[in-house]
Design an enzyme around this catalytic site. Structure first.
Site, short mmCIF file in Angstrom:
data_model
loop_
_atom_site.label_atom_id
_atom_site.label_comp_id
_atom_site.label_asym_id
_atom_site.label_seq_id
_atom_site.Cartn_x
_atom_site.Cartn_y
_atom_site.Cartn_z
N PHE A 109 39.53 0.38 36.52
CA PHE A 109 39.40 0.73 35.11
C PHE A 109 39.74 -0.46 34.22
O PHE A 109 39.29 -0.55 33.07
CB PHE A 109 40.28 1.94 34.77
CG PHE A 109 41.71 1.64 34.44
CD1 PHE A 109 42.10 1.40 33.13
CD2 PHE A 109 42.68 1.62 35.43
CE1 PHE A 109 43.43 1.12 32.82
CE2 PHE A 109 44.01 1.35 35.13
CZ PHE A 109 44.39 1.11 33.81
N LYS A 110 40.51 -1.39 34.73
CA LYS A 110 40.95 -2.52 33.92
C LYS A 110 39.82 -3.49 33.58
O LYS A 110 39.93 -4.30 32.66
CB LYS A 110 42.10 -3.23 34.62
CG LYS A 110 43.32 -2.32 34.69
CD LYS A 110 44.37 -2.73 35.69
CE LYS A 110 45.46 -1.66 35.76
NZ LYS A 110 46.51 -1.98 36.73
#
Length: 271
Positions: A109-110
């Site tokens: 997700f980063k």
């Protein structure tokens, strides 16, 4: 317009966006946040995720990055994602949806923040004729995403600390097989917290931090928190009723971004 940033601990000098981007952690140990929270902008319903990101982020950036450049950076960042919606919502029953944040280049997700933050770093540094050294700690996904986000940056060197034997093989290979001269990885005997303590100690040593031109991409960098606000706004735009978000996280930065989206006017009931 210059947007002013203050430290959550109240003792660091006020800075503009570009200086906050490069500084990471404030010199009093706090997180830099805007002195005032802007309201969400009106954005066309047919806007792409990149267009929405530029509109939401623009009030935080002010004049430090002109709008045409911000639009371009967002377009380039989210072109690296495999799904046309970037962060699609998948319905699992009548009242529950999952927002998929894994379509970026490292499956973390980063990527949503770090693909953009890396490009912002390089743009600001090129304008200033400067270089920085990013130092970060990771249990796997932050390091991979940060390295991928800056591996092509001409003005950034990155050093990632990770706990030896405590990351997945995929994440270790993502970090240690990048063929870019500006990337370094260091395996530490210990846990992720040990790695994070080393990073925080470097940032709290002001002379060392300044001599090495250190910056950060962990959640102590405001630009990463700011970039994550966008996917909460994107989810709210697709669903009609006030939402409750269940946020799986090992660290506070992700849900903080949601709280900021709520403060800006997103129809969020609770977390």
């Amino acid at each position: 317009m210059t947007v002013r940033y203050v430290s959550t601990r109240g003792s660091a000098p006020e800075l503009g966006f570009a200086d906050v981007l490069l500084a990471g952690l404030a010199n009093d140990g706090g997180l830099y946040v805007p002195a005032e929270w802007p309201s969400l902008p009106d954005v066309d319903r047919d806007a792409t995720y990149a267009q929405l990101a530029a509109a939401v982020i623009a009030p935080f950036v002010g004049d430090d990055i002109d709008r045409a450049t911000l639009d371009r950076l967002c377009d380039e960042a989210y072109a690296t994602f495999r799904h046309p919606a970037t962060v699609p919502l998948v319905q699992i029953d009548d009242h529950h949806f999952v927002q998929e944040l894994f379509h970026g280049p490292t499956l973390a997700f980063k990527d949503v923040a770090l693909q953009l933050v890396g490009r912002m770093f390089d743009h600001v540094l090129a304008q200033r004729g400067e270089r920085i050294r990013i130092v970060g700690a990771t249990s796997g996904d932050t390091g991979s995403a940060a390295i991928d986000g800056v591996k092509a940056c001409a003005n950034v060197e990155i050093v990632i600390l990770y706990p030896h034997g405590r990351t997945s093989d995929v994440q270790r290979k993502q970090m240690t097989t990048v063929d870019s001269p500006n990337v370094r990885t260091v395996a530490i005997e210990g846990t992720f917290d040990d790695c994070q303590d080393l990073v925080k100690a470097m940032f709290n040593d002001a002379p060392f931090r300044e001599s090495q031109r250190l910056s950060a991409v962990n959640s102590i960098n405001w630009a990463r928190v700011m970039s994550q606000v966008v996917y909460y706004v994107a989810a709210c735009r697709q669903l009609a009723t006030p939402l409750t978000f269940c946020v799986p996280t090992g660290n506070f930065g992700n849900v903080l971004s949601g709280w900021i989206a709520k403060r800006m006017g997103a129809p969020i009931e609770q977390f």
